[in-house]
Every structure is written in structure tokens, then in C-alpha cells.
Write a protein that holds these residues in place. Structure first.
Motif, PDB file in Angstrom:
ATOM      1  N   ILE A  79     169.499 -43.311  19.414  1.00 14.08           N
ATOM      2  CA  ILE A  79     170.834 -43.592  19.946  1.00 14.08           C
ATOM      3  C   ILE A  79     170.718 -43.835  21.450  1.00 14.08           C
ATOM      4  O   ILE A  79     170.020 -43.093  22.146  1.00 14.08           O
ATOM      5  CB  ILE A  79     171.786 -42.414  19.676  1.00 14.08           C
ATOM      6  CG1 ILE A  79     171.886 -42.155  18.165  1.00 14.08           C
ATOM      7  CG2 ILE A  79     173.169 -42.676  20.268  1.00 14.08           C
ATOM      8  CD1 ILE A  79     172.690 -40.923  17.812  1.00 14.08           C
ATOM      9  N   ASP A 123     182.485 -40.032  18.133  1.00  9.62           N
ATOM     10  CA  ASP A 123     182.275 -39.063  17.052  1.00  9.62           C
ATOM     11  C   ASP A 123     180.784 -38.843  16.797  1.00  9.62           C
ATOM     12  O   ASP A 123     180.341 -37.715  16.578  1.00  9.62           O
ATOM     13  CB  ASP A 123     182.949 -39.534  15.766  1.00  9.62           C
ATOM     14  CG  ASP A 123     184.443 -39.267  15.771  1.00  9.62           C
ATOM     15  OD1 ASP A 123     184.903 -38.513  16.651  1.00  9.62           O
ATOM     16  OD2 ASP A 123     185.157 -39.804  14.899  1.00  9.62           O
ATOM     17  N   SER A 124     180.007 -39.924  16.838  1.00 10.38           N
ATOM     18  CA  SER A 124     178.564 -39.802  16.624  1.00 10.38           C
ATOM     19  C   SER A 124     177.929 -38.955  17.726  1.00 10.38           C
ATOM     20  O   SER A 124     177.085 -38.091  17.461  1.00 10.38           O
ATOM     21  CB  SER A 124     177.903 -41.185  16.583  1.00 10.38           C
ATOM     22  OG  SER A 124     178.395 -41.957  15.510  1.00 10.38           O
ATOM     23  N   TRP A 145     178.771 -35.296  17.249  1.00  9.82           N
ATOM     24  CA  TRP A 145     177.970 -34.656  16.206  1.00  9.82           C
ATOM     25  C   TRP A 145     176.606 -34.254  16.748  1.00  9.82           C
ATOM     26  O   TRP A 145     176.109 -33.167  16.461  1.00  9.82           O
ATOM     27  CB  TRP A 145     177.820 -35.593  15.012  1.00  9.82           C
ATOM     28  CG  TRP A 145     179.115 -35.905  14.330  1.00  9.82           C
ATOM     29  CD1 TRP A 145     180.252 -35.151  14.335  1.00  9.82           C
ATOM     30  CD2 TRP A 145     179.428 -37.069  13.559  1.00  9.82           C
ATOM     31  NE1 TRP A 145     181.258 -35.768  13.631  1.00  9.82           N
ATOM     32  CE2 TRP A 145     180.774 -36.953  13.132  1.00  9.82           C
ATOM     33  CE3 TRP A 145     178.705 -38.214  13.188  1.00  9.82           C
ATOM     34  CZ2 TRP A 145     181.397 -37.919  12.342  1.00  9.82           C
ATOM     35  CZ3 TRP A 145     179.333 -39.172  12.406  1.00  9.82           C
ATOM     36  CH2 TRP A 145     180.659 -39.031  11.987  1.00  9.82           C
ATOM     37  N   ILE A 151     171.593 -37.866  11.838  1.00  9.01           N
ATOM     38  CA  ILE A 151     172.596 -37.008  12.466  1.00  9.01           C
ATOM     39  C   ILE A 151     173.221 -36.140  11.377  1.00  9.01           C
ATOM     40  O   ILE A 151     173.751 -36.659  10.393  1.00  9.01           O
ATOM     41  CB  ILE A 151     173.685 -37.848  13.158  1.00  9.01           C
ATOM     42  CG1 ILE A 151     173.074 -38.754  14.225  1.00  9.01           C
ATOM     43  CG2 ILE A 151     174.733 -36.935  13.789  1.00  9.01           C
ATOM     44  CD1 ILE A 151     174.063 -39.721  14.840  1.00  9.01           C
ATOM     45  N   LYS A 208     166.852 -39.742  17.679  1.00  9.77           N
ATOM     46  CA  LYS A 208     167.757 -40.295  16.671  1.00  9.77           C
ATOM     47  C   LYS A 208     167.999 -41.784  16.879  1.00  9.77           C
ATOM     48  O   LYS A 208     168.774 -42.394  16.142  1.00  9.77           O
ATOM     49  CB  LYS A 208     169.082 -39.527  16.686  1.00  9.77           C
ATOM     50  CG  LYS A 208     168.950 -38.066  16.256  1.00  9.77           C
ATOM     51  CD  LYS A 208     170.269 -37.340  16.347  1.00  9.77           C
ATOM     52  CE  LYS A 208     170.108 -35.848  16.121  1.00  9.77           C
ATOM     53  NZ  LYS A 208     169.571 -35.484  14.810  1.00  9.77           N
ATOM     54  N   SER A 268     175.215 -33.137  12.329  1.00 12.58           N
ATOM     55  CA  SER A 268     176.356 -32.431  12.892  1.00 12.58           C
ATOM     56  C   SER A 268     176.309 -30.957  12.475  1.00 12.58           C
ATOM     57  O   SER A 268     175.231 -30.418  12.192  1.00 12.58           O
ATOM     58  CB  SER A 268     177.663 -33.109  12.459  1.00 12.58           C
ATOM     59  OG  SER A 268     178.756 -32.519  13.132  1.00 12.58           O
ATOM     60  N   VAL A 324     178.413 -46.858  21.171  1.00 11.47           N
ATOM     61  CA  VAL A 324     178.225 -45.784  20.202  1.00 11.47           C
ATOM     62  C   VAL A 324     179.548 -45.046  20.066  1.00 11.47           C
ATOM     63  O   VAL A 324     180.217 -44.765  21.067  1.00 11.47           O
ATOM     64  CB  VAL A 324     177.124 -44.807  20.651  1.00 11.47           C
ATOM     65  CG1 VAL A 324     176.928 -43.713  19.609  1.00 11.47           C
ATOM     66  CG2 VAL A 324     175.810 -45.548  20.887  1.00 11.47           C
ATOM     67  N   ARG A 325     179.942 -44.742  18.858  1.00 10.39           N
ATOM     68  CA  ARG A 325     181.202 -44.023  18.637  1.00 10.39           C
ATOM     69  C   ARG A 325     181.126 -42.627  19.235  1.00 10.39           C
ATOM     70  O   ARG A 325     180.108 -41.948  19.143  1.00 10.39           O
ATOM     71  CB  ARG A 325     181.503 -43.928  17.142  1.00 10.39           C
ATOM     72  CG  ARG A 325     181.815 -45.265  16.480  1.00 10.39           C
ATOM     73  CD  ARG A 325     182.395 -45.068  15.084  1.00 10.39           C
ATOM     74  NE  ARG A 325     181.645 -44.084  14.318  1.00 10.39           N
ATOM     75  CZ  ARG A 325     182.210 -43.123  13.585  1.00 10.39           C
ATOM     76  NH1 ARG A 325     183.515 -43.004  13.547  1.00 10.39           N
ATOM     77  NH2 ARG A 325     181.459 -42.293  12.894  1.00 10.39           N
TER      78      ARG A 325
END
Length: 271
Positions: A174, A236-237, A240, A87, A172, A89, A233-234
Motif C-alpha cells: 500500500i 477505511d483500508s 484497518w 489486510i 501489504k 483489520s 487508497v481508501r
């Protein structure tokens, strides 16, 4: 002249002997143009075999090329295992998504419908608009200040954002999450009510034209079932990853994007 059977046989025998002597004296006379002996039929058979060999060589080369491409792929390791891409971003959200209302308004007026007066007017304009509802690629939040309609061009863009976000999460490594749409088409009545509570809301909003929607960056809908829960999963992730997807679409001239700090969303208008 009458030729007897005896003389015909004698002449044929002499011709065979002469041809045999010629072949022994000059072997190349009996060779084909490519240097190979044999009849035309034999030459054709040899040519067919050569063509088959060339075809097999091309196929072998293609397989080797495909294998080499797999070894160099950014999606797979040489052993066939899926690569988990990093990642990255974007450098700065405000600088990457700087498109103010005046810029977005030009595209909104070009591709959009005329501003709708109220919700009844929006319902009467269905020939110009398409319904936008939750689907496998995105989730539509409970709408308080807008109605679930967009022009077809904007609807396709929203669908592509959701699908590209899924693809990016997949490569990724995720767990899948849906983006959440918080605002779509607004009537003049909706804008007036919103301005009564939020002085920063503009009267000439791009949302009036059905070309604009908001996607929040601090909430996401996890794709899971009771039997197969996903790991957490956060946000923020996920933000990004979403920013990478939006940057690519903006650079492809598909949309204008404004990073809204107070509203916690990406304000997006189709181009």
C-alpha cells in the motif's frame, strides 16, 4: 668406548635394515593413531584439511538453510518477489480498544507530569517534556486545544506507531501514508474551554499529564511529491492497517487505547 667412523656407519646401516624389516612385517607400527600413515607434520596437515572441509560444509549448510528460510518467508515468494500480505483489520474496534478514561488515568498519573495550568506553564516545564512535531513518520495537525508536548515515554510510543504503520503498509503493498495526530498535551485552561463546547469532555483528562495523544482514523497524509503522485487508497483500508498496528502494541502492553466514535480518533495513553 671410542666408536670409529666405520663402525658407526655399519651400525646405522644395520638399524635401517632392521626398521625396514619391522615395517614390512608389521605395517600398522608406522601408522598414525587415526589409521593414516605419515609423520606428525603430515598428520597435522591432514587434520587441517579435514577442519577446512568441515568449515565448508557448515557454510554450505548455512547457505542452504538461508535459502530454505527465504522460501518459507512470509515477506518473500520463493522467486524473491515481495509478498503482498493481506489486510485483516480487527474483529470489532470497540471491543479491541475498550480502555476507558479511568484505566488510562492510572498510567497517566504514573508516567506523566503534574497537570499544567496553561500554555505558559507548559513552556516552563520543558525539562519534563519533549516537543512533538511533524516528522517522516507522522503529521501533527493544527492544534487548537492542546500544545505539542509529551513525556519522553509517550513520544517514543508515538514514533513507534508511525514507524510500524509504515512497515505494515510496505509489506501489504500500500502506498505510504502518515498518521495524523490531532491532540497531545492539554492544559487545565484548554480542558475548561473544551468542556464549554463539548459536555462529553472529562475534567480529569489524561491529556493533562503529557502521556496521551489522539490519532485520527478517518484522515491520513499521503507521502508523495508533485513528480511522483501516489495512487489513491481508501481511508477505511488505512484504518484497518492502523488498527492492526495498534492492537499489536496494546497486546505488547505498550499502551491503552480507546476507540472514539464521535471524535473519529484512537485515544492512546502510554503504559
Amino acid at each position: 668406548m671410542n666408536l670409529s667412523k666405520k663402525r658407526y656407519i655399519q651400525g646405522f646401516g644395520i638399524a635401517v635394515v632392521v626398521l625396514g624389516m619391522v615395517r614390512c612385517a608389521w605395517p600398522k607400527v608406522a601408522s598414525s593413531p587415526d589409521g593414516r600413515g605419515g609423520s606428525p607434520a603430515a598428520a597435522s596437515a591432514v587434520a587441517a584439511l579435514d577442519e577446512a572441509d568441515d568449515t565448508m560444509a557448515v557454510k554450505s549448510f548455512s547457505v542452504e538453510s538461508d535459502t530454505a528460510a527465504l522460501r518459507q518467508s512470509r515477506f518473500y515468494h520463493p522467486d524473491g518477489q515481495l509478498v503482498k500480505n493481506k489486510i485483516f483489520s480487527v474483529p470489532h474496534f470497540g471491543n479491541t480498544f475498550p480502555d476507558q478514561n479511568d484505566v488510562q488515568l492510572l498510567s497517566a498519573k504514573r508516567w506523566g507530569v503534574g497537570p499544567v495550568a496553561n500554555r505558559a506553564d507548559a513552556e516552563a516545564r520543558k525539562q519534563e517534556l519533549v516537543y512533538v512535531g511533524s516528522n517522516p513518520y507522522f503529521y501533527v495537525d493544527k492544534l487548537r486545544n492542546s500544545v505539542p508536548y509529551l513525556v519522553p515515554r509517550a513520544s517514543v510510543l508515538l514514533q513507534d506507531i508511525g514507524r510500524n504503520f509504515f512497515d505494515s503498509l510496505q509489506i501489504k503493498g500500500i502506498p505510504l501514508h502518515k498518521i495524523i495526530v490531532t491532540s497531545v498535551l492539554r492544559s487545565k485552561e484548554d480542558v475548561a474551554k473544551l468542556r464549554g463546547r463539548n459536555q462529553n469532555a472529562t475534567e480529569n483528562s489524561c491529556h493533562l499529564y503529557g502521556t496521551t495523544f489522539d490519532v485520527c482514523y478517518n484522515r491520513y497524509k499521503t507521502v508523495q511529491t508533485a513528480d511522483h503522485p501516489r495512487r489513491e487508497v481508501r481511508n477505511d483500508s488505512l484504518k484497518w492497517v492502523l488498527s492492526e498496528v495498534l492492537r499489536d502494541l496494546r497486546q505488547a502492553n505498550r499502551c491503552w487505547i480507546k476507540y472514539e466514535v464521535k471524535q473519529g480518533c484512537f485515544h492512546i495513553t502510554v503504559r
